[in-house]
Write an enzyme that holds these catalytic residues in place. Structure first.
Site, PDB file in Angstrom:
ATOM      1  N   SER A 121      34.980 -33.318  50.892  1.00 43.33           N
ATOM      2  CA  SER A 121      36.000 -33.863  49.982  1.00 43.33           C
ATOM      3  C   SER A 121      37.385 -33.394  50.420  1.00 43.33           C
ATOM      4  CB  SER A 121      35.738 -33.354  48.566  1.00 43.33           C
ATOM      5  OG  SER A 121      36.868 -33.580  47.760  1.00 43.33           O
ATOM      6  N   SER A 122      38.397 -34.137  50.021  1.00 45.88           N
ATOM      7  CA  SER A 122      39.777 -33.792  50.395  1.00 45.88           C
ATOM      8  C   SER A 122      40.247 -32.516  49.701  1.00 45.88           C
ATOM      9  CB  SER A 122      40.717 -34.945  50.006  1.00 45.88           C
ATOM     10  OG  SER A 122      40.596 -35.202  48.611  1.00 45.88           O
ATOM     11  N   CYS A 123      39.494 -32.033  48.717  1.00 44.26           N
ATOM     12  CA  CYS A 123      39.942 -30.811  48.015  1.00 44.26           C
ATOM     13  C   CYS A 123      39.714 -29.558  48.837  1.00 44.26           C
ATOM     14  CB  CYS A 123      39.263 -30.690  46.656  1.00 44.26           C
ATOM     15  SG  CYS A 123      37.546 -30.275  46.793  1.00 44.26           S
ATOM     16  N   TYR A 137      34.175 -25.950  43.959  1.00 47.86           N
ATOM     17  CA  TYR A 137      33.692 -27.140  44.682  1.00 47.86           C
ATOM     18  C   TYR A 137      34.202 -27.142  46.121  1.00 47.86           C
ATOM     19  CZ  TYR A 137      32.886 -32.156  45.564  1.00 47.86           C
ATOM     20  OH  TYR A 137      32.477 -33.373  46.072  1.00 47.86           O
ATOM     21  N   LYS A 147      32.055 -27.059  49.623  1.00 47.51           N
ATOM     22  CA  LYS A 147      32.180 -28.107  50.640  1.00 47.51           C
ATOM     23  C   LYS A 147      32.630 -27.515  51.983  1.00 47.51           C
ATOM     24  CE  LYS A 147      30.665 -31.629  48.453  1.00 47.51           C
ATOM     25  NZ  LYS A 147      29.421 -32.288  48.916  1.00 47.51           N
ATOM     26  N   HIS A 175      36.640 -38.746  37.233  1.00 51.27           N
ATOM     27  CA  HIS A 175      37.903 -38.707  37.968  1.00 51.27           C
ATOM     28  C   HIS A 175      38.903 -39.609  37.243  1.00 51.27           C
ATOM     29  CE1 HIS A 175      35.124 -37.346  41.190  1.00 51.27           C
ATOM     30  NE2 HIS A 175      36.156 -36.576  41.465  1.00 51.27           N
TER      31      HIS A 175
HETATM   32  O1  GFB Z   1      40.863 -37.504  39.609  1.00 57.30           O
HETATM   33  P1  GFB Z   1      41.121 -36.155  39.039  1.00 57.30           P
HETATM   34  O2  GFB Z   1      40.289 -35.729  37.879  1.00 57.30           O
HETATM   35  O3  GFB Z   1      40.872 -35.060  40.161  1.00 57.30           O
HETATM   36  O4  GFB Z   1      42.676 -36.002  38.600  1.00 57.30           O
HETATM   37  P2  GFB Z   1      41.760 -34.458  41.349  1.00 57.30           P
HETATM   38  C1  GFB Z   1      43.685 -36.545  39.386  1.00 57.30           C
HETATM   39  C2  GFB Z   1      44.994 -36.437  38.614  1.00 57.30           C
HETATM   40  O5  GFB Z   1      44.941 -37.403  37.543  1.00 57.30           O
HETATM   41  C3  GFB Z   1      45.247 -35.077  37.942  1.00 57.30           C
HETATM   42  C4  GFB Z   1      45.390 -36.802  36.347  1.00 57.30           C
HETATM   43  O6  GFB Z   1      46.615 -34.771  38.083  1.00 57.30           O
HETATM   44  C5  GFB Z   1      44.913 -35.355  36.485  1.00 57.30           C
HETATM   45  O7  GFB Z   1      45.624 -34.528  35.584  1.00 57.30           O
HETATM   46  N1  GFB Z   1      44.838 -37.499  35.181  1.00 57.30           N
HETATM   47  C6  GFB Z   1      45.578 -38.181  34.274  1.00 57.30           C
HETATM   48  C7  GFB Z   1      43.540 -37.575  34.829  1.00 57.30           C
HETATM   49  N2  GFB Z   1      44.790 -38.674  33.300  1.00 57.30           N
HETATM   50  C8  GFB Z   1      43.510 -38.308  33.629  1.00 57.30           C
HETATM   51  C9  GFB Z   1      42.259 -38.542  32.989  1.00 57.30           C
HETATM   52  O8  GFB Z   1      42.154 -39.152  31.919  1.00 57.30           O
HETATM   53  N3  GFB Z   1      41.153 -38.045  33.612  1.00 57.30           N
HETATM   54  C10 GFB Z   1      41.235 -37.351  34.798  1.00 57.30           C
HETATM   55  N4  GFB Z   1      40.098 -36.910  35.369  1.00 57.30           N
HETATM   56  N5  GFB Z   1      42.424 -37.089  35.432  1.00 57.30           N
HETATM   57  C11 GFB Z   1      39.390 -33.804  42.198  1.00 57.30           C
HETATM   58  C12 GFB Z   1      38.607 -32.534  42.368  1.00 57.30           C
HETATM   59  O9  GFB Z   1      40.734 -33.411  41.940  1.00 57.30           O
HETATM   60  O10 GFB Z   1      39.402 -34.598  43.361  1.00 57.30           O
HETATM   61  C13 GFB Z   1      37.212 -32.847  42.827  1.00 57.30           C
HETATM   62  O11 GFB Z   1      38.598 -31.819  41.131  1.00 57.30           O
HETATM   63  C14 GFB Z   1      37.235 -33.771  44.014  1.00 57.30           C
HETATM   64  O12 GFB Z   1      36.576 -31.655  43.158  1.00 57.30           O
HETATM   65  C15 GFB Z   1      38.085 -34.981  43.757  1.00 57.30           C
HETATM   66  O13 GFB Z   1      37.728 -33.087  45.115  1.00 57.30           O
HETATM   67  C16 GFB Z   1      38.157 -35.848  44.984  1.00 57.30           C
HETATM   68  O14 GFB Z   1      42.047 -35.495  42.349  1.00 57.30           O
HETATM   69  O15 GFB Z   1      42.901 -33.672  40.817  1.00 57.30           O
END
Ligand code: GFB
Length: 311
Positions: free
Chosen positions: A108-110, A137, A141, A180
């Protein structure tokens, strides 16, 4: 990898695994084996060893993982570290023991440092501190990448690794606490429009930027790498373009047809400010993403727009 070679997809029911399964079948691969988590708990070392001894797959797509968005990663820190370490260690070791011809591990990109220069080059791995919310995570990875490198170095295993950016597409997770951002925004907007809600709330400030790859593009890239790539260096897979969460929200709002205002919730974490992948390596090999974000979101919206959710 020939059409009749035995291919095992670990995680075939997930968004990534099911996309790889669809793509392989559409390309005429006829000897694909799968197991549900009820049939085979990939955290159980002996069960995984027995499965590989019995089935002896020739190719393995390691798409099984415990995954989730920023909130799930931050809350279930032990599970994200333990489950993912066990799954990858068991499968990679079993692949070595049973003489798998080639394995592709999905990361993953994280894995990249929170403040690494953008766009993220593969060489930036381990050059700085990780983002706190998904450090478990990311560590798991990174360990998977290192396992593949170490088995290649010590045993000559042809185990390769791919690092996809943020993904979306069919079979995504729409649980508002664990998903996500893109599936969460789609569900929130669909429900807000259906219920004539006054506004939609997004987490954080909306200012972070993210890159989004449709999972069918990822599946095509994984098969491309399985057929053509045999080097130790892991490979980024993405579109090479990113968008702010606020702009993404506006795009989803337009596609869904919700007309109310967007409200931000700074109580929720933003996470990594940006994680745009440098995809020149795979582009130079001859693969490029082809599904645009607008088309991809529209196709997902059309698939789920009448789905019943409890709120
Ligand atoms: O997609 P996301 O949950 O994961 O959040 P990451 C991306 C951005 O969207 C963050 C915002 O800045 C969140 O605060 N966001 C806004 C929201 N509204 C929402 C919402 O309703 N739900 C969610 N989920 N986010 C993940 C990693 O990071 O990326 C995983 O935690 C994995 O491990 C994945 O690597 C690819 O992109 O921040």
């Amino acid at each position: 990898m020939n059409k009749e070679d035995k291919i095992y997809i670990a995680g075939h029911r997930g968004m990534v695994g099911s996309a790889i399964n669809r793509k392989l079948q559409s390309e005429g691969y006829t000897n694909i084996i799968v197991r549900t988590s009820a049939e085979l708990d990939l955290r159980n070392q002996q069960a995984v060893f027995d499965f590989f001894d019995q089935e002896k797959p020739q190719y393995v797509f390691l798409a099984a993982a415990k995954v989730g968005g920023i909130n799930a990663n931050n809350v279930y820190r032990a599970e994200f570290l333990y489950d993912n370490l066990m799954i990858e260690a068991n499968i990679i070791h079993a692949a070595h023991q049973s003489g798998v011809t080639k394995l592709l591990f999905l990361g993953s990109s994280c894995i990249y440092p929170k403040m690494a220069p953008q766009p993220l080059k593969e060489e930036a791995l381990l050059s700085g501190y990780l983002e706190y919310t998904n450090e478990p995570y990311a560590i798991a990875k990174i360990a998977g990448i290192k396992l593949c490198e170490a088995y290649r170095s010590q045993y000559g295993s042809n185990f390769i690794s791919a690092m996809p950016t943020n993904l979306y597409g069919p079979n995504d997770n729409y649980d508002l606490k664990k998903s996500h951002v893109l599936p969460a925004l789609l569900r929130k907007m669909i429900m807000a429009k259906r219920n004539n809600a006054e506004s939609v709330e997004i987490w954080g400030t909306g200012s972070p930027k993210r890159e989004f790859l449709h999972v069918d593009d990822l599946a095509e890239a994984c098969i491309f790498l399985m057929l053509n790539y045999n080097d130790p260096q892991f490979v980024n897979i993405g579109t090479g373009e990113d968008i702010s969460i606020y702009e993404l929200t506006e795009l989803v709002k337009e596609i869904v047809g919700f007309e109310g205002p967007i409200k931000t919730n700074p109580e929720m974490p933003d996470g990594t400010p940006r994680k745009l992948m440098d995809v020149s390596k795979i582009n130079n090999m001859g693969w490029k993403a082809s599904i645009s974000l607008r088309d991809g979101i529209t196709s997902v919206y059309n698939e789920i727009k009448d789905r019943e959710w409890d709120q």
